[in-house]
Design a protein around this motif. Sequence first.
Motif, mmCIF file in Angstrom:
data_model
loop_
_atom_site.group_PDB
_atom_site.id
_atom_site.type_symbol
_atom_site.label_atom_id
_atom_site.label_comp_id
_atom_site.label_asym_id
_atom_site.label_seq_id
_atom_site.Cartn_x
_atom_site.Cartn_y
_atom_site.Cartn_z
ATOM 1 N N ARG A 164 40.142 -22.862 -17.184
ATOM 2 C CA ARG A 164 39.853 -23.441 -18.502
ATOM 3 C C ARG A 164 39.940 -22.354 -19.583
ATOM 4 N NH1 ARG A 164 34.987 -23.444 -21.241
ATOM 5 N NH2 ARG A 164 34.037 -22.383 -19.482
ATOM 6 N N ASP A 175 34.583 -16.041 -30.932
ATOM 7 C CA ASP A 175 34.241 -16.972 -29.857
ATOM 8 C C ASP A 175 32.808 -17.419 -30.136
ATOM 9 O OD1 ASP A 175 34.349 -18.379 -27.458
ATOM 10 O OD2 ASP A 175 33.656 -16.654 -26.276
ATOM 11 N N ILE A 176 32.678 -18.672 -30.555
ATOM 12 C CA ILE A 176 31.354 -19.165 -30.978
ATOM 13 C C ILE A 176 30.670 -19.829 -29.771
ATOM 14 C CG2 ILE A 176 30.147 -20.722 -32.589
ATOM 15 C CD1 ILE A 176 31.674 -18.399 -33.987
ATOM 16 N N GLY A 177 29.506 -19.319 -29.414
ATOM 17 C CA GLY A 177 28.840 -19.771 -28.179
ATOM 18 C C GLY A 177 29.473 -19.006 -27.033
ATOM 19 N N GLY A 196 29.921 -14.693 -30.850
ATOM 20 C CA GLY A 196 28.749 -15.227 -31.553
ATOM 21 C C GLY A 196 27.865 -16.018 -30.602
ATOM 22 N N GLU A 197 26.576 -15.769 -30.644
ATOM 23 C CA GLU A 197 25.656 -16.505 -29.760
ATOM 24 C C GLU A 197 24.349 -16.830 -30.480
ATOM 25 O OE1 GLU A 197 26.130 -18.379 -26.279
ATOM 26 O OE2 GLU A 197 24.187 -18.044 -27.246
ATOM 27 N N LEU A 198 23.908 -18.041 -30.252
ATOM 28 C CA LEU A 198 22.659 -18.500 -30.864
ATOM 29 C C LEU A 198 21.443 -18.061 -30.049
ATOM 30 C CD1 LEU A 198 21.267 -20.359 -32.977
ATOM 31 C CD2 LEU A 198 21.670 -22.267 -31.416
ATOM 32 N N ASP A 221 23.797 -18.628 -35.673
ATOM 33 C CA ASP A 221 24.091 -20.045 -35.472
ATOM 34 C C ASP A 221 25.525 -20.361 -35.908
ATOM 35 O OD1 ASP A 221 24.049 -22.773 -35.225
ATOM 36 O OD2 ASP A 221 22.392 -23.114 -36.632
ATOM 37 N N GLY A 222 26.324 -20.854 -35.008
ATOM 38 C CA GLY A 222 27.663 -21.332 -35.325
ATOM 39 C C GLY A 222 28.517 -20.312 -36.058
ATOM 40 N N GLY A 262 33.281 -25.223 -24.323
ATOM 41 C CA GLY A 262 32.237 -25.460 -23.326
ATOM 42 C C GLY A 262 31.020 -26.192 -23.859
ATOM 43 N N LEU A 320 28.461 -31.446 -30.874
ATOM 44 C CA LEU A 320 27.968 -30.120 -31.282
ATOM 45 C C LEU A 320 29.099 -29.298 -31.921
ATOM 46 C CD1 LEU A 320 25.821 -27.945 -31.444
ATOM 47 C CD2 LEU A 320 26.231 -27.383 -29.051
ATOM 48 N N ILE A 364 29.154 -27.827 -35.706
ATOM 49 C CA ILE A 364 29.326 -26.394 -35.997
ATOM 50 C C ILE A 364 30.436 -26.220 -37.046
ATOM 51 C CG2 ILE A 364 30.250 -24.239 -34.999
ATOM 52 C CD1 ILE A 364 28.571 -24.857 -32.472
HETATM 53 C C1 LIG Z 1 27.992 -23.831 -21.962
HETATM 54 S S1 LIG Z 1 28.076 -22.362 -22.830
HETATM 55 C C2 LIG Z 1 29.799 -22.099 -23.007
HETATM 56 C C3 LIG Z 1 30.143 -20.647 -22.998
HETATM 57 C C4 LIG Z 1 31.617 -20.341 -23.259
HETATM 58 N N1 LIG Z 1 31.984 -20.664 -24.622
HETATM 59 C C5 LIG Z 1 32.502 -21.077 -22.294
HETATM 60 O O1 LIG Z 1 33.250 -21.944 -22.731
HETATM 61 O O2 LIG Z 1 32.430 -20.782 -21.101
HETATM 62 C C6 LIG Z 1 27.595 -22.799 -24.480
HETATM 63 C C7 LIG Z 1 27.046 -21.598 -25.224
HETATM 64 O O3 LIG Z 1 26.946 -21.922 -26.604
HETATM 65 C C8 LIG Z 1 25.729 -21.419 -27.126
HETATM 66 N N2 LIG Z 1 25.438 -22.194 -28.330
HETATM 67 C C9 LIG Z 1 24.983 -23.470 -28.413
HETATM 68 N N3 LIG Z 1 24.865 -23.855 -29.704
HETATM 69 C C10 LIG Z 1 25.294 -22.804 -30.450
HETATM 70 C C11 LIG Z 1 25.417 -22.575 -31.861
HETATM 71 N N4 LIG Z 1 25.066 -23.498 -32.741
HETATM 72 N N5 LIG Z 1 25.874 -21.366 -32.263
HETATM 73 C C12 LIG Z 1 26.210 -20.404 -31.375
HETATM 74 N N6 LIG Z 1 26.117 -20.571 -30.030
HETATM 75 C C13 LIG Z 1 25.652 -21.743 -29.586
HETATM 76 C C14 LIG Z 1 24.751 -21.562 -25.970
HETATM 77 O O4 LIG Z 1 23.673 -20.675 -26.090
HETATM 78 C C15 LIG Z 1 25.646 -21.231 -24.758
HETATM 79 O O5 LIG Z 1 25.627 -19.865 -24.440
#
Ligand SMILES: C[S@@+](CC[C@H](N)C(=O)[O-])C[C@H]1O[C@@H](n2cnc3c(N)ncnc32)[C@H](O)[C@@H]1O
Length: 238
Positions: A11, A27-29, A51-53, A80-81, A97, A102, A106
């Motif tokens: 993926r 890369d957000i999240g 980027g990570e929340l 956030d986002g 992911g 969501l 974002i």
């Molecule tokens: C299931 S993981 C996916 C990780 C990676 N992007 C992937 O596709 O493998 C989702 C991630 O997004 C983060 N996350 C959720 N809402 C977010 C936001 N509003 N801003 C930044 N990160 C966020 C979560 O903490 C989590 O680490």
Amino acid sequence: MSIKENILSNRLKKIAQFLPQGAYFADIGSDHAYLPVHICKQDQTARAVAGELNNGPYLSACQHVAAYGLTDRIDVIKGDGLTVITDLPVKQIVVAGMGGVLIQSILEKGKELLDGVERLILQPNVDSHYIRKWLASSAFHLTAERILEEDGHIYEILVADAHAMNGDHLEDQSLKSLMFGPMLLQEKNGAFRKKWERERENKLKIISQIKQAKEPNQSKIKQFELEVKWIEEVLTDE
Ligand SMILES: C[S@@+](CC[C@H](N)C(=O)[O-])C[C@H]1O[C@@H](n2cnc3c(N)ncnc32)[C@H](O)[C@@H]1O
């Protein structure tokens, strides 16, 4: 920390194919920063923001980036986002992911920050139609769609470019097109068929559950029945 081989899922590999050489992407999240590390390891000219929340995944991302000696080219930012790209001239955004709702929220919350961004690579686990709908009213145009199966899960990838002009189908915003994806609808590969066979079963189950209620919600039943009809039409190539 010992360096574990950064083995990327199919993926994330598929998502990586949509980043150009010399990318500067966010890369957000970015749990573990797997994608930024993979890209910056193989392309010495690439830069990224992870980027990570949430604190746990943020710390994992920091450790992973440091373990690969990439702190000079990957900024791990807690936030956030899209707020993490404020004042940074990133050209591509990956949001992967998460659910389509969501991802859409974002993008909507951070839309003022998307001015210089050239490409969005979005990978919803479910509900991709919310993203297609958002794109249709944004400055970005859907330019590619992929669907793949991995470990029993089916994933969609939507790529949208700023100012892209390639194809009439991009103007097609019918409900059916938003639901199935205009390009996925043309290809109808094995993963696509499997996804929509599963969805058909789920919707039929939901309809029978609603019908068992004391006062069944008729408009919900109608909506699900319409969607089942569309799925059947698409799967039987009508
Ligand atoms: C299931 S993981 C996916 C990780 C990676 N992007 C992937 O596709 O493998 C989702 C991630 O997004 C983060 N996350 C959720 N809402 C977010 C936001 N509003 N801003 C930044 N990160 C966020 C979560 O903490 C989590 O680490």
